[in-house]
Design a protein around this motif. Structure first.
Motif, PDB file in Angstrom:
ATOM      1  N   GLN A 185      -5.652  -4.351 -26.520  1.00 37.27           N
ATOM      2  CA  GLN A 185      -5.383  -3.957 -27.891  1.00 37.27           C
ATOM      3  C   GLN A 185      -5.351  -5.168 -28.823  1.00 37.27           C
ATOM      4  O   GLN A 185      -5.024  -6.277 -28.428  1.00 37.27           O
ATOM      5  CB  GLN A 185      -4.061  -3.197 -27.968  1.00 37.27           C
ATOM      6  CG  GLN A 185      -4.094  -1.884 -27.181  1.00 37.27           C
ATOM      7  CD  GLN A 185      -3.068  -0.907 -27.670  1.00 37.27           C
ATOM      8  OE1 GLN A 185      -2.132  -1.257 -28.377  1.00 37.27           O
ATOM      9  NE2 GLN A 185      -3.246   0.348 -27.307  1.00 37.27           N
TER      10      GLN A 185
ATOM     11  N   GLU B  62      -5.580   9.327 -30.910  1.00 38.16           N
ATOM     12  CA  GLU B  62      -5.107  10.159 -29.800  1.00 38.16           C
ATOM     13  C   GLU B  62      -3.589  10.115 -29.778  1.00 38.16           C
ATOM     14  O   GLU B  62      -2.995   9.036 -29.763  1.00 38.16           O
ATOM     15  CB  GLU B  62      -5.646   9.665 -28.459  1.00 38.16           C
ATOM     16  CG  GLU B  62      -5.161  10.512 -27.279  1.00 38.16           C
ATOM     17  CD  GLU B  62      -5.551   9.934 -25.926  1.00 38.16           C
ATOM     18  OE1 GLU B  62      -6.402  10.530 -25.246  1.00 38.16           O
ATOM     19  OE2 GLU B  62      -4.982   8.889 -25.549  1.00 38.16           O
TER      20      GLU B  62
ATOM     21  N   ARG C  86      -0.232  11.058 -27.695  1.00 38.12           N
ATOM     22  CA  ARG C  86       0.364  11.429 -26.408  1.00 38.12           C
ATOM     23  C   ARG C  86       1.820  11.789 -26.665  1.00 38.12           C
ATOM     24  O   ARG C  86       2.527  11.062 -27.356  1.00 38.12           O
ATOM     25  CB  ARG C  86       0.277  10.275 -25.416  1.00 38.12           C
ATOM     26  CG  ARG C  86      -1.138   9.988 -24.909  1.00 38.12           C
ATOM     27  CD  ARG C  86      -1.164   8.756 -24.027  1.00 38.12           C
ATOM     28  NE  ARG C  86      -0.917   7.549 -24.794  1.00 38.12           N
ATOM     29  CZ  ARG C  86      -0.334   6.455 -24.308  1.00 38.12           C
ATOM     30  NH1 ARG C  86       0.106   6.444 -23.070  1.00 38.12           N
ATOM     31  NH2 ARG C  86      -0.178   5.397 -25.064  1.00 38.12           N
TER      32      ARG C  86
ATOM     33  N   ARG D  63      -1.830  15.286 -24.202  1.00 32.72           N
ATOM     34  CA  ARG D  63      -2.689  14.510 -25.089  1.00 32.72           C
ATOM     35  C   ARG D  63      -3.402  15.420 -26.076  1.00 32.72           C
ATOM     36  O   ARG D  63      -3.757  16.553 -25.747  1.00 32.72           O
ATOM     37  CB  ARG D  63      -3.758  13.738 -24.295  1.00 32.72           C
ATOM     38  CG  ARG D  63      -3.214  12.688 -23.345  1.00 32.72           C
ATOM     39  CD  ARG D  63      -4.330  12.134 -22.470  1.00 32.72           C
ATOM     40  NE  ARG D  63      -3.825  11.154 -21.521  1.00 32.72           N
ATOM     41  CZ  ARG D  63      -3.831   9.845 -21.714  1.00 32.72           C
ATOM     42  NH1 ARG D  63      -4.336   9.367 -22.834  1.00 32.72           N
ATOM     43  NH2 ARG D  63      -3.349   9.028 -20.810  1.00 32.72           N
TER      44      ARG D  63
ATOM     45  N   LEU E 102       3.394   8.799 -28.848  1.00 33.61           N
ATOM     46  CA  LEU E 102       2.658   7.541 -28.960  1.00 33.61           C
ATOM     47  C   LEU E 102       1.270   7.821 -29.526  1.00 33.61           C
ATOM     48  O   LEU E 102       0.496   8.599 -28.965  1.00 33.61           O
ATOM     49  CB  LEU E 102       2.548   6.875 -27.592  1.00 33.61           C
ATOM     50  CG  LEU E 102       3.877   6.629 -26.865  1.00 33.61           C
ATOM     51  CD1 LEU E 102       3.618   6.017 -25.491  1.00 33.61           C
ATOM     52  CD2 LEU E 102       4.804   5.746 -27.687  1.00 33.61           C
TER      53      LEU E 102
ATOM     54  N   THR F 104      -2.306   6.340 -30.448  1.00 32.07           N
ATOM     55  CA  THR F 104      -3.268   5.257 -30.268  1.00 32.07           C
ATOM     56  C   THR F 104      -4.380   5.415 -31.287  1.00 32.07           C
ATOM     57  O   THR F 104      -5.076   6.448 -31.320  1.00 32.07           O
ATOM     58  CB  THR F 104      -3.845   5.254 -28.848  1.00 32.07           C
ATOM     59  OG1 THR F 104      -2.783   5.029 -27.915  1.00 32.07           O
ATOM     60  CG2 THR F 104      -4.867   4.136 -28.682  1.00 32.07           C
TER      61      THR F 104
ATOM     62  N   THR G 270      -7.922   3.998 -33.127  1.00 31.94           N
ATOM     63  CA  THR G 270      -9.129   3.190 -32.998  1.00 31.94           C
ATOM     64  C   THR G 270      -9.650   2.882 -34.392  1.00 31.94           C
ATOM     65  O   THR G 270      -9.713   3.773 -35.256  1.00 31.94           O
ATOM     66  CB  THR G 270     -10.205   3.931 -32.191  1.00 31.94           C
ATOM     67  OG1 THR G 270      -9.678   4.267 -30.901  1.00 31.94           O
ATOM     68  CG2 THR G 270     -11.442   3.058 -32.012  1.00 31.94           C
TER      69      THR G 270
ATOM     70  N   GLN H 187      -8.033  -1.455 -31.230  1.00 30.96           N
ATOM     71  CA  GLN H 187      -7.065  -0.381 -31.042  1.00 30.96           C
ATOM     72  C   GLN H 187      -5.637  -0.904 -31.181  1.00 30.96           C
ATOM     73  O   GLN H 187      -5.362  -2.063 -30.885  1.00 30.96           O
ATOM     74  CB  GLN H 187      -7.214   0.261 -29.659  1.00 30.96           C
ATOM     75  CG  GLN H 187      -8.453   1.121 -29.489  1.00 30.96           C
ATOM     76  CD  GLN H 187      -8.432   1.904 -28.199  1.00 30.96           C
ATOM     77  OE1 GLN H 187      -7.962   1.429 -27.179  1.00 30.96           O
ATOM     78  NE2 GLN H 187      -8.950   3.122 -28.247  1.00 30.96           N
ATOM     79  N   SER H 188      -4.748  -0.033 -31.622  1.00 32.13           N
ATOM     80  CA  SER H 188      -3.306  -0.294 -31.661  1.00 32.13           C
ATOM     81  C   SER H 188      -2.580   1.006 -31.346  1.00 32.13           C
ATOM     82  O   SER H 188      -3.077   2.089 -31.673  1.00 32.13           O
ATOM     83  CB  SER H 188      -2.853  -0.813 -33.032  1.00 32.13           C
ATOM     84  OG  SER H 188      -3.317  -2.129 -33.265  1.00 32.13           O
ATOM     85  N   THR H 189      -1.415   0.890 -30.721  1.00 29.31           N
ATOM     86  CA  THR H 189      -0.612   2.068 -30.397  1.00 29.31           C
ATOM     87  C   THR H 189       0.690   2.033 -31.184  1.00 29.31           C
ATOM     88  O   THR H 189       1.426   1.046 -31.131  1.00 29.31           O
ATOM     89  CB  THR H 189      -0.311   2.137 -28.890  1.00 29.31           C
ATOM     90  OG1 THR H 189      -1.540   2.262 -28.177  1.00 29.31           O
ATOM     91  CG2 THR H 189       0.579   3.334 -28.568  1.00 29.31           C
TER      92      THR H 189
ATOM     93  N   ASP I 156       4.422   3.779 -32.010  1.00 28.63           N
ATOM     94  CA  ASP I 156       5.493   4.593 -31.437  1.00 28.63           C
ATOM     95  C   ASP I 156       6.117   5.374 -32.594  1.00 28.63           C
ATOM     96  O   ASP I 156       6.818   4.803 -33.435  1.00 28.63           O
ATOM     97  CB  ASP I 156       6.515   3.680 -30.759  1.00 28.63           C
ATOM     98  CG  ASP I 156       7.557   4.452 -29.963  1.00 28.63           C
ATOM     99  OD1 ASP I 156       7.574   5.689 -30.049  1.00 28.63           O
ATOM    100  OD2 ASP I 156       8.365   3.804 -29.266  1.00 28.63           O
TER     101      ASP I 156
ATOM    102  N   VAL J   1       5.728  -0.682 -34.063  1.00 26.49           N
ATOM    103  CA  VAL J   1       4.599  -1.314 -33.397  1.00 26.49           C
ATOM    104  C   VAL J   1       4.881  -2.810 -33.286  1.00 26.49           C
ATOM    105  O   VAL J   1       5.227  -3.463 -34.268  1.00 26.49           O
ATOM    106  CB  VAL J   1       3.269  -1.040 -34.149  1.00 26.49           C
ATOM    107  CG1 VAL J   1       3.346  -1.475 -35.608  1.00 26.49           C
ATOM    108  CG2 VAL J   1       2.093  -1.697 -33.437  1.00 26.49           C
TER     109      VAL J   1
END
Length: 301
Positions: free
Chosen positions: A179, A194, A196, A206, A241, A243, A245, A251-253, A255, A266
């Motif tokens: 990431q 996405e 989750r 998901r 979570l 994610t 793009t 990419q970064s995720t 919370d 993050v």
């Protein structure tokens, strides 16, 4: 003009290069075998009827070793000293106190809320893993066995900070870091998303955004952000979570707060999203604005 060197000097250079090559190989192997092969597990949502006793309760973890457990009837009587990592169940804090319930629903006493991690997540190691006393491979190291389940205190692309025996903090390097370091400037360039989430039975689900209309709304919600200076007390995290793009494949995720708060975390930073927006009744928006973009995701009531 090429320098003249005798055989002895040439041999010395070969030896130096050989030593450097061996050192580089050793460091690469150290980084490889110290990297974690792990899964993050999150504590389940609040149980609205915990142990059948009619209260809402959630999981918590003791952060400091020898934490006093006080009797419910007295503020001074110490029933026991709890070890760091001890799990228990609790409800809403009152005057910086958290009630202590065992798994059977028995209220045994109370503990200080400042020394407790509520709604904990856990790092479960899938193989033997090196853990360090501080971030960096040159810090003192211990070897943790496969299957170890460690309370997770912080998560960054480079690795994890976990709680160990005696209240010690250990650093575990991530297996890889695909990431990109998060920058708010990336948010208007979201090309995919996405989500989750942990369902009521504790299983991860998901949902992916594919249509441009929903992605455009998501870009608008997240781009209207404000970084906040302190963690938002009372907002539960770790179970939703997102994610993202971006253009170029980075990419970064994020919370996302699991309640109605429009907050995401993050890389140790916290942001309010949909900042400055208002719902139809003139009030600040709810996180439902974001969650409803994803199919099958329960919205916050």
């Amino acid at each position: 003009m090429q320098p003249v060197m005798d055989n002895k000097g040439s041999n010395c250079i070969k030896e130096v290069f050989s030593v450097k090559a061996i050192a580089a190989l050793f460091l690469s192997m150290l980084l490889l075998f110290s990297a974690s092969h792990a899964e993050i597990l999150h504590s389940p949502e609040v149980d609205p009827d915990f142990a059948g006793i009619g209260i809402s309760a959630h999981e918590a973890i003791v952060l400091t070793d020898n934490l006093p457990l006080y009797a419910s009837s007295s503020g001074n009587q110490v029933l026991a000293h709890l070890p760091a990592g001890q799990a228990f169940y609790t409800a809403q804090a009152q005057n910086d106190r958290l009630d202590y319930y065992n798994v059977a629903g028995q209220r045994l006493g109370w503990v200080c809320a400042d020394d407790v991690l509520q709604w904990p997540s856990y790092l479960v190691l899938e193989s033997d893993t090196n853990a360090f006393a501080a971030q960096g491979e040159d810090a003192p190291c211990v070897r943790l066995p496969a299957g170890a389940r460690l309370p997770l205190l912080d998560s960054l692309p480079a690795g994890y900070t976990v709680l160990a025996d005696g209240g010690k903090r250990l650093w575990i390097a991530a297996q890889d870091t695909p990431q990109t370091p998060f920058s708010p400037a990336l948010l208007p360039s979201i090309t995919g998303a996405e989500l989750r989430w942990l369902d009521a039975s504790g299983v991860w689900q998901r949902s992916t955004l594919t249509d441009e209309a929903s992605l455009s709304t998501l870009r608008t919600l997240l781009s209207a952000h404000q970084e906040v200076g302190a963690l938002m007390a009372g907002c539960p995290f770790g179970r939703r979570l997102l994610t993202l793009t971006f253009e170029g494949g980075a990419q970064s995720t994020l919370d996302l707060a699991c309640d109605s708060c429009c907050i995401f975390r993050v890389e140790g930073r916290e942001f309010r999203y949909a900042h400055g927006m208002y719902s139809a009744n003139g009030k600040s928006p709810s996180s439902d604005l974001l969650f409803c973009l994803f199919s099958d995701v329960p919205v916050m009531q």
